[in-house]
Design a protein around this motif. Structure first.
Motif, short mmCIF file in Angstrom:
data_model
loop_
_atom_site.label_atom_id
_atom_site.label_comp_id
_atom_site.label_asym_id
_atom_site.label_seq_id
_atom_site.Cartn_x
_atom_site.Cartn_y
_atom_site.Cartn_z
N ASP A 5 0.30 3.24 -3.31
CA ASP A 5 -1.03 3.88 -3.33
C ASP A 5 -1.04 5.12 -2.44
OD1 ASP A 5 -1.62 1.68 -4.83
OD2 ASP A 5 -3.29 0.98 -3.60
N SER A 6 -0.43 5.02 -1.29
CA SER A 6 -0.39 6.15 -0.35
C SER A 6 0.38 7.32 -0.95
CB SER A 6 0.25 5.72 0.97
OG SER A 6 0.37 6.81 1.85
N GLY A 44 0.79 -1.22 0.00
CA GLY A 44 0.00 0.00 0.00
C GLY A 44 0.82 1.27 0.00
N ARG A 86 -1.80 9.03 -3.62
CA ARG A 86 -2.87 9.86 -3.04
C ARG A 86 -2.31 11.15 -2.45
NH1 ARG A 86 -4.65 4.75 -1.05
NH2 ARG A 86 -6.58 4.06 -2.06
N THR A 87 -1.17 11.05 -1.81
CA THR A 87 -0.59 12.21 -1.13
C THR A 87 -0.12 13.26 -2.11
OG1 THR A 87 0.10 10.85 0.74
CG2 THR A 87 1.22 12.97 0.47
#
Length: 332
Positions: free
Chosen positions: A308-309, A305, A312-313
């Motif tokens: 993905d993090s 993950g 998004r950030t």
């Protein structure tokens, strides 16, 4: 004696008379409507026309799949316990990782004006590598470089790796090594919001900007009426030139263009993908063990993950919903 106030008044009147006489001697009254604004200066080091084109790549043998990289180890060593004699052990002994990065590309590598810290998706990738070596993501010395400096700083071993929106290609693989693809970008075009251009095909004969060392100015095969290439040191120079009307468009990856569009709402991205731009972290060619190690770090980010993090950030609000991370391809 003439009073001081009257003397100043007399001097002022005399000066005005001299100025008026000088103007009358040279020309009549100036029509301000004909003067126009002063032309904005060009950025330092700008190249225009043929001088801006990247050199044509030479033959690239054994390059069936440029995005294939070295397979990672079955398991990564624990942070702070790098294998003896490895590139990672040398970095660990030094006490910090040295990374070549950008500081002018919003979303991927930029300096936060509030904190003065470097931030972005590429910066996050570097910090994840540092965390895997040291257990501390802050044990990094960032070296700000231009697009044109990416390969030289690796060949001269001035940095351990480069994370700077660097597209993997057969030609570049002759000079440096790459990780697996960690981000899949697409080349597009940015124009001013009032432009009628719908894509690169509408900018033939007009000036289009990219950075020196970028592959974004390479002519498209079969292009009958190509744009006039303009090359600069940093992407921020391209944005300023677009704002000032010195170029009609900026051609590069949608990741970089999205950052420009976010900074200036009077711009827009137009047209579909001109070419895919698979990003890799880059290394000196002989640091094969480090390439393999970093591929292990990237694979862990894909599965735990972390990727993905990071998306998004740093990117999500500008490039849409989180896609699946690029699947790795290995050459061994």
């Amino acid at each position: 004696m003439i009073p001081r106030k009257r003397a100043r008044l007399a001097l002022g009147v005399a000066l005005l008379a001299v100025l008026a006489t000088g103007c009358a001697a040279n020309s009549g009254p100036v029509n301000l409507a004909d003067t126009g604004p002063a032309q904005a200066p060009l950025p330092g080091g700008v190249l225009i026309g043929k001088a801006a084109l990247p050199p044509e790549p030479g033959p690239t043998p054994n390059c069936a799949n440029p995005t294939a990289s070295l397979r990672p180890p079955a398991s990564l060593p624990a942070p702070g316990h790098m294998p003896a004699g490895s590139t990672m052990a040398r970095i660990q002994q030094r006490g910090y990782l040295i990374a070549g990065v950008d500081q002018n590309t919003y979303l991927f590598g930029y300096r936060n004006p509030t904190t003065n810290n470097l931030e972005g998706f590429d910066i996050q990738m570097v910090r994840d590598v540092a965390a895997a070596i040291f257990g501390d993501p802050n044990k990094v010395v960032f070296k700000a470089i231009t697009s044109a400096q990416r390969i030289p700083v690796l060949q001269q071993h001035q940095v351990d790796l480069v994370a700077r929106t660097f597209t993997i290609s057969c030609a570049r693989l002759q000079q440096v090594a790459f990780s697996t693809v960690y981000f899949q970008a697409q080349r597009q075009v940015l124009v001013r919001a009032d432009s009628t251009a719908r894509g690169i095909q509408d900018l033939g004969g007009k000036r289009v900007c990219a950075t020196i060392g970028s592959d974004s100015l390479a002519p498209t095969p079969g292009e009958a009426h190509p744009p006039v290439p303009v090359a600069v040191n940093d992407w921020s120079d391209c944005l300023v030139m677009l704002q000032q009307g010195q170029v009609s468009g900026v051609s590069t990856d949608n990741t970089i263009l999205a950052g420009m569009e976010a900074q200036d709402p009077n711009t827009k991205i137009v047209g579909g993908s001109i070419a895919p731009e698979p990003y890799g972290l880059a290394f000196p060619k002989d640091d094969r063990d480090f390439v393999s190690f970093v591929n292990g770090v990237l694979q862990r980010l894909r599965t735990d993950g972390g990727w993905d993090s990071a998306y998004r950030t740093w990117v999500g609000g500008h490039l849409g919903a989180v896609p699946r991370p690029p699947a790795p391809t290995y050459s061994n």
